[in-house]
Design a protein around this motif. Structure first.
Motif, PDB file in Angstrom:
ATOM      1  N   GLY A  22       0.811  -1.221   0.000  1.00 46.86           N
ATOM      2  CA  GLY A  22       0.000   0.000   0.000  1.00 46.86           C
ATOM      3  C   GLY A  22       0.838   1.261   0.000  1.00 46.86           C
ATOM      4  N   GLU A  23       2.049   1.178   0.559  1.00 44.79           N
ATOM      5  CA  GLU A  23       2.915   2.355   0.601  1.00 44.79           C
ATOM      6  C   GLU A  23       3.312   2.811  -0.797  1.00 44.79           C
ATOM      7  OE1 GLU A  23       6.101   2.431   3.684  1.00 44.79           O
ATOM      8  OE2 GLU A  23       5.391   0.392   4.016  1.00 44.79           O
ATOM      9  N   ASP A  24       3.354   1.825  -1.724  1.00 48.38           N
ATOM     10  CA  ASP A  24       3.789   2.163  -3.077  1.00 48.38           C
ATOM     11  C   ASP A  24       2.727   2.919  -3.857  1.00 48.38           C
ATOM     12  OD1 ASP A  24       6.225   0.943  -2.651  1.00 48.38           O
ATOM     13  OD2 ASP A  24       5.456  -1.013  -3.277  1.00 48.38           O
ATOM     14  N   GLU A  25       1.473   2.729  -3.518  1.00 53.20           N
ATOM     15  CA  GLU A  25       0.460   3.397  -4.333  1.00 53.20           C
ATOM     16  C   GLU A  25      -0.267   4.534  -3.642  1.00 53.20           C
ATOM     17  OE1 GLU A  25      -2.456   0.685  -5.805  1.00 53.20           O
ATOM     18  OE2 GLU A  25      -3.393   0.347  -3.859  1.00 53.20           O
ATOM     19  N   VAL A  26       0.005   4.750  -2.355  1.00 48.36           N
ATOM     20  CA  VAL A  26      -0.768   5.771  -1.639  1.00 48.36           C
ATOM     21  C   VAL A  26      -0.576   7.167  -2.232  1.00 48.36           C
ATOM     22  CG1 VAL A  26       0.978   6.162   0.178  1.00 48.36           C
ATOM     23  CG2 VAL A  26      -1.439   6.617   0.643  1.00 48.36           C
ATOM     24  N   VAL A  27       0.645   7.459  -2.693  1.00 47.20           N
ATOM     25  CA  VAL A  27       0.901   8.797  -3.243  1.00 47.20           C
ATOM     26  C   VAL A  27       0.117   9.001  -4.546  1.00 47.20           C
ATOM     27  CG1 VAL A  27       2.678  10.322  -4.191  1.00 47.20           C
ATOM     28  CG2 VAL A  27       3.123   9.023  -2.102  1.00 47.20           C
ATOM     29  N   ASP A  28       0.147   7.986  -5.420  1.00 45.92           N
ATOM     30  CA  ASP A  28      -0.614   8.099  -6.675  1.00 45.92           C
ATOM     31  C   ASP A  28      -2.105   8.232  -6.397  1.00 45.92           C
ATOM     32  OD1 ASP A  28       1.622   7.963  -8.220  1.00 45.92           O
ATOM     33  OD2 ASP A  28       1.461   5.818  -8.651  1.00 45.92           O
ATOM     34  N   LEU A  29      -2.598   7.455  -5.447  1.00 42.85           N
ATOM     35  CA  LEU A  29      -4.027   7.535  -5.126  1.00 42.85           C
ATOM     36  C   LEU A  29      -4.382   8.934  -4.632  1.00 42.85           C
ATOM     37  CD1 LEU A  29      -4.401   4.086  -3.299  1.00 42.85           C
ATOM     38  CD2 LEU A  29      -5.542   4.713  -5.444  1.00 42.85           C
ATOM     39  N   CYS A  30      -3.529   9.493  -3.777  1.00 35.85           N
ATOM     40  CA  CYS A  30      -3.781  10.828  -3.226  1.00 35.85           C
ATOM     41  C   CYS A  30      -3.741  11.878  -4.347  1.00 35.85           C
ATOM     42  CB  CYS A  30      -2.756  11.140  -2.136  1.00 35.85           C
ATOM     43  SG  CYS A  30      -3.086  12.679  -1.253  1.00 35.85           S
ATOM     44  N   SER A  31      -2.710  11.791  -5.202  1.00 35.39           N
ATOM     45  CA  SER A  31      -2.596  12.748  -6.318  1.00 35.39           C
ATOM     46  C   SER A  31      -3.804  12.658  -7.239  1.00 35.39           C
ATOM     47  CB  SER A  31      -1.337  12.453  -7.147  1.00 35.39           C
ATOM     48  OG  SER A  31      -0.189  12.755  -6.400  1.00 35.39           O
ATOM     49  N   GLU A  32      -4.188  11.431  -7.572  1.00 31.13           N
ATOM     50  CA  GLU A  32      -5.310  11.265  -8.512  1.00 31.13           C
ATOM     51  C   GLU A  32      -6.617  11.777  -7.915  1.00 31.13           C
ATOM     52  OE1 GLU A  32      -5.078   7.163  -9.829  1.00 31.13           O
ATOM     53  OE2 GLU A  32      -3.083   7.528 -10.677  1.00 31.13           O
ATOM     54  N   LEU A  33      -6.813  11.562  -6.617  1.00 37.74           N
ATOM     55  CA  LEU A  33      -8.028  12.094  -5.977  1.00 37.74           C
ATOM     56  C   LEU A  33      -8.024  13.626  -5.985  1.00 37.74           C
ATOM     57  CD1 LEU A  33      -8.493   9.607  -3.011  1.00 37.74           C
ATOM     58  CD2 LEU A  33     -10.217  10.134  -4.753  1.00 37.74           C
ATOM     59  N   ILE A  34      -6.846  14.223  -5.754  1.00 35.91           N
ATOM     60  CA  ILE A  34      -6.753  15.690  -5.757  1.00 35.91           C
ATOM     61  C   ILE A  34      -7.073  16.240  -7.153  1.00 35.91           C
ATOM     62  CG2 ILE A  34      -5.105  17.619  -5.611  1.00 35.91           C
ATOM     63  CD1 ILE A  34      -3.805  16.071  -3.215  1.00 35.91           C
ATOM     64  N   ARG A  35      -6.667  15.484  -8.197  1.00 34.99           N
ATOM     65  CA  ARG A  35      -6.904  15.957  -9.581  1.00 34.99           C
ATOM     66  C   ARG A  35      -8.386  15.937  -9.945  1.00 34.99           C
ATOM     67  NH1 ARG A  35      -2.207  12.388 -11.249  1.00 34.99           N
ATOM     68  NH2 ARG A  35      -0.501  13.698 -10.478  1.00 34.99           N
ATOM     69  N   ILE A  36      -9.181  15.178  -9.206  1.00 35.93           N
ATOM     70  CA  ILE A  36     -10.628  15.194  -9.452  1.00 35.93           C
ATOM     71  C   ILE A  36     -11.204  16.331  -8.604  1.00 35.93           C
ATOM     72  CG2 ILE A  36     -12.779  13.888  -9.363  1.00 35.93           C
ATOM     73  CD1 ILE A  36     -11.048  11.309  -9.290  1.00 35.93           C
ATOM     74  N   ASP A  37     -11.521  17.444  -9.253  1.00 37.86           N
ATOM     75  CA  ASP A  37     -12.010  18.632  -8.514  1.00 37.86           C
ATOM     76  C   ASP A  37     -13.382  18.328  -7.906  1.00 37.86           C
ATOM     77  OD1 ASP A  37     -12.898  21.077  -7.617  1.00 37.86           O
ATOM     78  OD2 ASP A  37     -12.604  22.140  -9.526  1.00 37.86           O
ATOM     79  N   THR A  38     -13.454  18.361  -6.585  1.00 35.00           N
ATOM     80  CA  THR A  38     -14.721  18.111  -5.882  1.00 35.00           C
ATOM     81  C   THR A  38     -15.079  19.315  -5.006  1.00 35.00           C
ATOM     82  OG1 THR A  38     -13.455  16.946  -4.166  1.00 35.00           O
ATOM     83  CG2 THR A  38     -14.533  15.574  -5.830  1.00 35.00           C
ATOM     84  N   SER A  39     -14.770  20.506  -5.494  1.00 37.40           N
ATOM     85  CA  SER A  39     -15.027  21.727  -4.705  1.00 37.40           C
ATOM     86  C   SER A  39     -16.498  21.818  -4.315  1.00 37.40           C
ATOM     87  CB  SER A  39     -14.667  22.976  -5.516  1.00 37.40           C
ATOM     88  OG  SER A  39     -13.287  23.003  -5.777  1.00 37.40           O
TER      89      SER A  39
END
Ligand SMILES: [Zn+2]
Length: 445
Positions: A16-33
């Motif tokens: 999980g440590e290997d993908e947590v950063v990508d998951l976080c980045s990808e979620l941030i890229r989905i604008d949910t303002s």
């Protein structure tokens, strides 16, 4: 608590440590303002992204749309012992808006710069969403069941009170949380480094309640040039001035008492709750979160009256953001009326309950042990959040809620300032630390 749970690699590192950063980045890229109405992009795309990541490892998530575009994702993971009460892990998918011009990175870019993932939601709270996804995906893939049922809820609308997220699910789909008695979510589990031998981790055990109010004074309208002893603006402003300057009495609830006792030990000083300024100053930025948990507060926030310079209006209004401690709502309202006086009419526009739970039991032990396994100088302490979270909705189902989204933070990072702030970011090391802690926690929850 074993050093490495079943399925952990020799190094202690988990996938999980290997993908947590990508998951976080990808979620941030989905604008949910979330603008507090339905004018924003909504959470549907993020809810689908999360559902895909869960389905990807063989889970069967469901998406619940409360209003077109406003969506939450929920999944139940079967535990070893299904007769035990379940645990809820909840996180919200929406974020507060961000003005890109103020930022040094694109708030919806999710870039990794200087060892941090940058963007709106990096600490509030796509970090925890990503950590939860990473840990669960890893555990499901490697066949490591949690000891009991775990329900994951990725929610819409927390930033506007949860009407279209947690509140909607609790009111309309309570069966999703059947048998669930405990929950973890935001805002807790983050670190405050005291010195090289001691790092406090603050677990949220209480939340203040709120009363948003309108104050009204009716007076006698008339010409601005004439004598008028019944001017609504004068009366209202005097009352608002008294309220704005009023210090409500210090009231120590068990969470705050527990926190202060720990702080007193950590700094080796006797604390005087009536005179906390100096002690709070040692806490740096998080003092802003802690300081207001000693007492009720009422902050005047809006004023309204009049329409022409030579006309005395017949009415004046003000708005006040009131926050009360668990157990002190009645005292708060009585104090308010006393300070405001008989001329002011007070109406509550929106209110929500305060929460408090004990800092004890096996779930707290599991948090403490999980942090200890990854940070030997950790010391886990309770604290009260001055704001509110989706925990308020889940508490209606009798669920005992904690803020536990574990993050180890560098001492120099202004963590409190990150919430809804400019240049919100989360250290990559904090994310991988959180994944490891959550993994230990799920071994023993
Ligand atoms: Zn949040």
């Amino acid at each position: 608590m074993s050093e490495s749970g079943p399925g952990r690699a020799e190094s202690g590192r988990i996938a999980g440590e290997d993908e947590v950063v990508d998951l976080c980045s990808e979620l941030i890229r989905i604008d949910t303002s979330n603008y507090g109405d339905h004018s924003g992009p909504g959470e549907r795309a993020a809810a689908e992204y999360v559902a895909e990541k869960l389905a990807d490892v063989g889970l069967a998530p469901e998406i619940f749309e409360s209003h077109p575009g406003r969506a939450s994702t929920v999944v139940r993971i079967e535990g070893e012992d299904r007769s035990r009460p379940g645990l809820l892990i909840h996180g919200h998918l929406d974020v507060v808006p961000a003005n890109a011009d103020d930022w040094s990175q694109n708030p919806f870019g999710g870039e990794v710069v200087d060892g941090c993932v940058w963007g709106r939601g990096a600490v509030d709270m796509k970090d925890m969403d990503a950590m939860t996804l990473a840990v669960i995906r890893d555990r499901v893939r490697s066949g490591r069941k949690p000891p009991r049922d775990v329900v994951l809820a990725f929610l819409a609308d927390e930033e506007a009170g949860g009407t279209y997220g947690a509140r909607h699910l609790v009111d309309n789909h309570p069966g999703l949380f059947e048998g669930v008695t405990e929950a973890i979510g935001e805002v807790g589990g983050f670190s405050f480094t005291v010195n090289e031998n001691l790092r406090l981790y603050l677990v949220e055990t209480a939340e203040k309640g709120m009363h948003w109010m309108r104050l009204t004074v009716d007076g006698t309208a008339g010409h601005g040039s004439m004598t008028n002893k019944d001017n609504a603006i004068t009366e209202l402003c005097e009352a608002v001035g008294r309220l704005g300057r009023h210090q409500f009495p210090v009231r120590l609830t068990k969470s705050v008492r527990g926190f202060l006792d720990e702080l007193s030990d950590a700094f080796g000083v006797e604390l005087d709750p009536e005179d906390m300024d100096e002690t709070l100053a040692r806490l740096g930025g998080i003092a802003r979160m802690i300081g207001t948990t000693l007492r009720n507060t009422a902050a005047p926030t809006m004023l309204g009256a009049g329409y022409k310079v030579n006309v005395i209006p017949g009415q004046a209004t003000a708005h006040v953001d009131g926050r009360f401690l668990p157990g002190y709502e009645e005292e708060f309202l009585a104090d308010l009326d006393r300070v405001l006086g008989p001329r002011v009419k007070r109406e509550t526009l929106h209110s929500d309950k305060a929460l408090e739970t004990d800092f004890d039991g096996s779930l707290v032990d599991a948090m403490r042990a999980a942090l200890k396994a990854e940070d030997p100088i950790s010391h886990t302490v309770p604290y009260m959040l001055s704001g509110g979270t989706d925990a308020k909705s889940f508490s209606d189902l009798g669920i005992r809620c904690f803020g536990f989204a574990p993050l180890q933070l560098p001492p120099e990072l202004d963590f409190a300032g990150m919430f809804h702030g400019v240049d919100e970011r989360v250290p990559v090391d904090g994310l991988t630390f959180g994944v490891r802690v959550l993994d230990h926690f799920l071994d023993n929850c």
